[in-house]
Write a protein that holds these residues in place. Structure first.
Motif, PDB file in Angstrom:
ATOM      1  N   GLY A 152       0.812  -1.212   0.000  1.00  0.00           N
ATOM      2  CA  GLY A 152       0.000   0.000   0.000  1.00  0.00           C
ATOM      3  C   GLY A 152       0.844   1.260   0.000  1.00  0.00           C
ATOM      4  O   GLY A 152       2.074   1.219  -0.097  1.00  0.00           O
ATOM      5  N   PHE A 153       0.152   2.370   0.091  1.00  0.00           N
ATOM      6  CA  PHE A 153       0.786   3.674   0.064  1.00  0.00           C
ATOM      7  C   PHE A 153       0.450   4.425   1.350  1.00  0.00           C
ATOM      8  O   PHE A 153      -0.581   4.180   1.958  1.00  0.00           O
ATOM      9  CB  PHE A 153       0.288   4.487  -1.145  1.00  0.00           C
ATOM     10  CG  PHE A 153       0.617   3.851  -2.465  1.00  0.00           C
ATOM     11  CD1 PHE A 153       1.836   4.095  -3.074  1.00  0.00           C
ATOM     12  CD2 PHE A 153      -0.295   3.008  -3.090  1.00  0.00           C
ATOM     13  CE1 PHE A 153       2.143   3.510  -4.295  1.00  0.00           C
ATOM     14  CE2 PHE A 153       0.001   2.416  -4.307  1.00  0.00           C
ATOM     15  CZ  PHE A 153       1.227   2.666  -4.907  1.00  0.00           C
ATOM     16  N   VAL A 154       1.314   5.347   1.726  1.00  0.00           N
ATOM     17  CA  VAL A 154       1.042   6.184   2.883  1.00  0.00           C
ATOM     18  C   VAL A 154       0.344   7.436   2.381  1.00  0.00           C
ATOM     19  O   VAL A 154       0.940   8.284   1.723  1.00  0.00           O
ATOM     20  CB  VAL A 154       2.347   6.560   3.631  1.00  0.00           C
ATOM     21  CG1 VAL A 154       2.032   7.477   4.796  1.00  0.00           C
ATOM     22  CG2 VAL A 154       3.069   5.306   4.097  1.00  0.00           C
ATOM     23  N   ALA A 155      -0.936   7.528   2.689  1.00  0.00           N
ATOM     24  CA  ALA A 155      -1.725   8.689   2.283  1.00  0.00           C
ATOM     25  C   ALA A 155      -1.568   9.793   3.327  1.00  0.00           C
ATOM     26  O   ALA A 155      -1.101   9.559   4.449  1.00  0.00           O
ATOM     27  CB  ALA A 155      -3.192   8.293   2.158  1.00  0.00           C
ATOM     28  N   GLU A 156      -1.975  10.978   2.952  1.00  0.00           N
ATOM     29  CA  GLU A 156      -1.851  12.125   3.848  1.00  0.00           C
ATOM     30  C   GLU A 156      -2.624  11.909   5.154  1.00  0.00           C
ATOM     31  O   GLU A 156      -2.199  12.357   6.212  1.00  0.00           O
ATOM     32  CB  GLU A 156      -2.346  13.396   3.142  1.00  0.00           C
ATOM     33  CG  GLU A 156      -2.079  14.657   3.911  1.00  0.00           C
ATOM     34  CD  GLU A 156      -2.330  15.909   3.092  1.00  0.00           C
ATOM     35  OE1 GLU A 156      -2.095  17.003   3.637  1.00  0.00           O
ATOM     36  OE2 GLU A 156      -2.745  15.809   1.929  1.00  0.00           O
ATOM     37  N   GLU A 157      -3.739  11.196   5.092  1.00  0.00           N
ATOM     38  CA  GLU A 157      -4.574  10.968   6.270  1.00  0.00           C
ATOM     39  C   GLU A 157      -3.871  10.092   7.313  1.00  0.00           C
ATOM     40  O   GLU A 157      -4.133  10.210   8.507  1.00  0.00           O
ATOM     41  CB  GLU A 157      -5.899  10.299   5.898  1.00  0.00           C
ATOM     42  CG  GLU A 157      -6.751  11.075   4.924  1.00  0.00           C
ATOM     43  CD  GLU A 157      -6.295  10.917   3.469  1.00  0.00           C
ATOM     44  OE1 GLU A 157      -6.004   9.780   3.033  1.00  0.00           O
ATOM     45  OE2 GLU A 157      -6.213  11.943   2.784  1.00  0.00           O
ATOM     46  N   SER A 158      -2.993   9.192   6.879  1.00  0.00           N
ATOM     47  CA  SER A 158      -2.323   8.293   7.818  1.00  0.00           C
ATOM     48  C   SER A 158      -0.916   8.765   8.210  1.00  0.00           C
ATOM     49  O   SER A 158      -0.307   8.209   9.117  1.00  0.00           O
ATOM     50  CB  SER A 158      -2.249   6.883   7.239  1.00  0.00           C
ATOM     51  OG  SER A 158      -1.532   6.882   6.032  1.00  0.00           O
ATOM     52  N   TYR A 159      -0.430   9.783   7.544  1.00  0.00           N
ATOM     53  CA  TYR A 159       0.902  10.338   7.821  1.00  0.00           C
ATOM     54  C   TYR A 159       0.902  11.070   9.157  1.00  0.00           C
ATOM     55  O   TYR A 159      -0.025  11.812   9.476  1.00  0.00           O
ATOM     56  CB  TYR A 159       1.292  11.275   6.670  1.00  0.00           C
ATOM     57  CG  TYR A 159       2.414  12.217   6.978  1.00  0.00           C
ATOM     58  CD1 TYR A 159       3.723  11.759   7.016  1.00  0.00           C
ATOM     59  CD2 TYR A 159       2.174  13.562   7.225  1.00  0.00           C
ATOM     60  CE1 TYR A 159       4.766  12.629   7.295  1.00  0.00           C
ATOM     61  CE2 TYR A 159       3.207  14.437   7.494  1.00  0.00           C
ATOM     62  CZ  TYR A 159       4.491  13.962   7.536  1.00  0.00           C
ATOM     63  OH  TYR A 159       5.522  14.825   7.815  1.00  0.00           O
ATOM     64  N   ILE A 160       1.960  10.865   9.960  1.00  0.00           N
ATOM     65  CA  ILE A 160       2.085  11.543  11.252  1.00  0.00           C
ATOM     66  C   ILE A 160       3.191  12.592  11.227  1.00  0.00           C
ATOM     67  O   ILE A 160       2.975  13.741  11.583  1.00  0.00           O
ATOM     68  CB  ILE A 160       2.325  10.522  12.393  1.00  0.00           C
ATOM     69  CG1 ILE A 160       1.101   9.606  12.530  1.00  0.00           C
ATOM     70  CG2 ILE A 160       2.621  11.242  13.703  1.00  0.00           C
ATOM     71  CD1 ILE A 160       1.284   8.458  13.500  1.00  0.00           C
ATOM     72  N   GLY A 161       4.409  12.211  10.810  1.00  0.00           N
ATOM     73  CA  GLY A 161       5.500  13.176  10.804  1.00  0.00           C
ATOM     74  C   GLY A 161       6.810  12.562  10.345  1.00  0.00           C
ATOM     75  O   GLY A 161       6.879  11.388   9.992  1.00  0.00           O
ATOM     76  N   ILE A 162       7.861  13.388  10.382  1.00  0.00           N
ATOM     77  CA  ILE A 162       9.196  12.982   9.951  1.00  0.00           C
ATOM     78  C   ILE A 162      10.085  12.819  11.186  1.00  0.00           C
ATOM     79  O   ILE A 162      10.108  13.686  12.062  1.00  0.00           O
ATOM     80  CB  ILE A 162       9.810  14.037   9.002  1.00  0.00           C
ATOM     81  CG1 ILE A 162       8.969  14.152   7.728  1.00  0.00           C
ATOM     82  CG2 ILE A 162      11.252  13.695   8.665  1.00  0.00           C
ATOM     83  CD1 ILE A 162       9.434  15.233   6.772  1.00  0.00           C
ATOM     84  N   GLN A 163      10.830  11.724  11.221  1.00  0.00           N
ATOM     85  CA  GLN A 163      11.715  11.447  12.348  1.00  0.00           C
ATOM     86  C   GLN A 163      12.839  12.470  12.383  1.00  0.00           C
ATOM     87  O   GLN A 163      13.531  12.684  11.392  1.00  0.00           O
ATOM     88  CB  GLN A 163      12.270  10.023  12.240  1.00  0.00           C
ATOM     89  CG  GLN A 163      13.111   9.606  13.431  1.00  0.00           C
ATOM     90  CD  GLN A 163      14.563   9.399  13.091  1.00  0.00           C
ATOM     91  OE1 GLN A 163      14.914   8.984  12.002  1.00  0.00           O
ATOM     92  NE2 GLN A 163      15.426   9.717  14.020  1.00  0.00           N
ATOM     93  N   LYS A 164      13.019  13.137  13.531  1.00  0.00           N
ATOM     94  CA  LYS A 164      14.027  14.189  13.660  1.00  0.00           C
ATOM     95  C   LYS A 164      15.131  13.857  14.650  1.00  0.00           C
ATOM     96  O   LYS A 164      16.250  14.329  14.509  1.00  0.00           O
ATOM     97  CB  LYS A 164      13.367  15.506  14.097  1.00  0.00           C
ATOM     98  CG  LYS A 164      12.503  16.127  13.040  1.00  0.00           C
ATOM     99  CD  LYS A 164      13.337  16.548  11.854  1.00  0.00           C
ATOM    100  CE  LYS A 164      12.471  17.144  10.778  1.00  0.00           C
ATOM    101  NZ  LYS A 164      13.217  17.639   9.657  1.00  0.00           N
ATOM    102  N   LEU A 165      14.819  13.075  15.698  1.00  0.00           N
ATOM    103  CA  LEU A 165      15.794  12.799  16.743  1.00  0.00           C
ATOM    104  C   LEU A 165      15.650  11.359  17.201  1.00  0.00           C
ATOM    105  O   LEU A 165      14.530  10.836  17.258  1.00  0.00           O
ATOM    106  CB  LEU A 165      15.572  13.756  17.924  1.00  0.00           C
ATOM    107  CG  LEU A 165      16.502  13.631  19.126  1.00  0.00           C
ATOM    108  CD1 LEU A 165      17.919  14.051  18.746  1.00  0.00           C
ATOM    109  CD2 LEU A 165      15.992  14.487  20.266  1.00  0.00           C
ATOM    110  N   LEU A 166      16.763  10.739  17.511  1.00  0.00           N
ATOM    111  CA  LEU A 166      16.759   9.372  17.999  1.00  0.00           C
ATOM    112  C   LEU A 166      17.547   9.325  19.303  1.00  0.00           C
ATOM    113  O   LEU A 166      18.667   9.833  19.361  1.00  0.00           O
ATOM    114  CB  LEU A 166      17.407   8.445  16.964  1.00  0.00           C
ATOM    115  CG  LEU A 166      17.510   6.991  17.391  1.00  0.00           C
ATOM    116  CD1 LEU A 166      16.857   6.112  16.344  1.00  0.00           C
ATOM    117  CD2 LEU A 166      18.942   6.600  17.584  1.00  0.00           C
TER     118      LEU A 166
END
Length: 166
Positions: free
Chosen positions: A109-123
Motif C-alpha cells: 500500500g501507500f502512505v496517504a496524507e490521512e495516515s501520515y504523522i511526521g518525519i523522524q528528527k531525533l533518535l
C-alpha cells in the motif's frame, strides 16, 4: 562538599527536565493529537529499520506538512491501527512508497496524507526501554518513593549557613 552537592543537584535537575519533556511529548503522541509543540515521541518495538533505528530506541517525530516529504526521509505513519516508522523510497500519485531498511520488500500500500504523522528528527538510543519501564505501576511507585526519600533527606540535612557563604 558544596561543589559535590551543587553538581549532584544540577544533574538531578537536568535529568528531571529531560524526563518531563519526553513524558510530555509521549503523552501527546496519539495519532490524532497535535503533539507537544509540533513533536511526538515513540518507542521502537520492531527491528524493521535496523541498524539505523533499533528496538528500544526512542524517536522524536516532527509534524511537518505532507508536501514537505522527500525521498529518503524517515516518516512515521499509522497502518492498521499500528504506528510504523519507515523510509520513503518513492513518491507516487497514490501516496508515499515506504520500506523498512532491514526489510527485503517495500511496504504494501501507500502512505496517504490521512495516515501520515511526521518525519523522524531525533533518535535517543535505548531510551524507549526506560519509557516502557516507567509506564509500569511498580516503576512509577519506585520513582515517587525515591523522590520522597530525597525530599526527606533534604529536610533532615538542610544546608548550613556557613556552607552557603563559602
Amino acid at each position: 562538599m558544596k561543589i559535590v552537592k551543587y553538581i549532584g543537584n544540577t544533574i538531578v535537575l537536568i535529568a528531571v527536565l529531560i524526563f518531563v519533556v519526553i513524558a510530555g511529548i509521549s503523552f501527546f503522541s496519539a495519532p490524532d493529537s497535535s503533539g507537544l509543540f509540533g513533536y511526538k515521541g515513540y518507542t521502537v518495538v520492531s527491528g524493521s529499520m535496523e541498524p539505523k533505528i533499533s528496538v528500544g530506541d526512542f524517536i522524536i517525530v516532527e509534524i511537518e506538512p505532507y508536501d514537505a516529504i522527500e525521498t529518503g526521509d524517515v516518516v512515521t505513519f499509522e497502518y492498521d491501527t499500528e504506528i510504523v516508522t519507515h523510509r520513503v523510497i518513492d513518491k507516487a500519485e497514490e501516496g508515499l512508497v515506504t520500506k523498512g531498511d532491514a526489510n527485503n520488500i517495500q511496504d504494501q500500500g501507500f502512505v496517504a496524507e490521512e495516515s501520515y504523522i511526521g518525519i523522524q528528527k531525533l533518535l535517543i538510543p535505548y531510551f524507549g526501554y526506560v519509557i516502557t519501564f516507567l509506564q509500569k505501576p511498580i516503576a512509577f511507585a519506585l520513582v515517587v518513593a525515591l523522590m520522597g526519600v530525597y525530599l526527606i533527606y533534604l529536610y533532615l540535612h538542610p544546608t548550613k549557613e556557613e556552607e552557603t557563604k563559602e
